[in-house]
Write a protein that holds these residues in place. Sequence first.
Motif, PDB file in Angstrom:
ATOM      1  N   TRP A 193      -4.765   7.665  -3.010  1.00 45.12           N
ATOM      2  CA  TRP A 193      -5.488   6.395  -2.969  1.00 45.12           C
ATOM      3  C   TRP A 193      -6.700   6.456  -3.912  1.00 45.12           C
ATOM      4  CZ3 TRP A 193     -10.387   5.101  -0.827  1.00 45.12           C
ATOM      5  CH2 TRP A 193     -10.626   3.732  -0.747  1.00 45.12           C
ATOM      6  N   LYS A 217       0.064   9.032  -8.305  1.00 44.11           N
ATOM      7  CA  LYS A 217       0.492   8.606  -6.962  1.00 44.11           C
ATOM      8  C   LYS A 217       1.937   9.005  -6.696  1.00 44.11           C
ATOM      9  CE  LYS A 217      -0.457   4.251  -6.896  1.00 44.11           C
ATOM     10  NZ  LYS A 217      -0.664   2.857  -6.485  1.00 44.11           N
ATOM     11  N   ILE A 239       0.046   4.798   1.738  1.00 43.48           N
ATOM     12  CA  ILE A 239      -0.246   4.540   3.158  1.00 43.48           C
ATOM     13  C   ILE A 239       1.066   4.305   3.917  1.00 43.48           C
ATOM     14  CG2 ILE A 239      -1.422   3.004   4.776  1.00 43.48           C
ATOM     15  CD1 ILE A 239      -3.269   4.839   3.032  1.00 43.48           C
ATOM     16  N   PRO A 274       0.840  -1.210   0.000  1.00 42.69           N
ATOM     17  CA  PRO A 274       0.000   0.000   0.000  1.00 42.69           C
ATOM     18  C   PRO A 274       0.871   1.255   0.000  1.00 42.69           C
ATOM     19  CG  PRO A 274       0.085  -0.950   2.193  1.00 42.69           C
ATOM     20  CD  PRO A 274       0.856  -1.876   1.301  1.00 42.69           C
TER      21      PRO A 274
END
Length: 159
Positions: free
Chosen positions: A63, A142, A29, A26
């Motif tokens: 995300w 991202k 995160i 992830p």
Amino acid sequence: MTTLLWVLSILLILAGLAGIVLPALPGTILVLAGIVLGAWIGDFQEVGWIALTAVAVLAILAWLMDYVAAALGAKRAGASRQAIIGAAIGTVAGIFMGLVGVLFMPLVGAAAGEYIARRHHGQALRVGVATWLGLLAGMLAKFVLAFMMIGIYVVALLV
């Protein structure tokens, strides 16, 4: 002990950057976790709640971008449900094939899923490419957002 915590913070951030490309991790995160750990080490003195809130908002945005970009690419090309499932399967299969697999297996999976759904070569290829471009756009977004998160963190540490 503090040195070990700083090392862990840096490792979390680096693992998060790797996770932007590797779907098994992830990404943002982990970057967020490393930043929060770094702020905690300093008792939130250098990196306060304003910086942490900005970083958390960017993590949530990253995300969301990941899913929205891939879905928009697929939807724009008229992808079937099987194409979306194929892209997901291709992404997971790509993990075991290294960077090239991670980058190109979603395309193969989406095209295969679309071909199974409609048995039309041209449509399958178009959907596969559109889904792949959406995934790449999400990955790029991202990366940009993760580096913005890190930039906010570093500026907060230095100021």
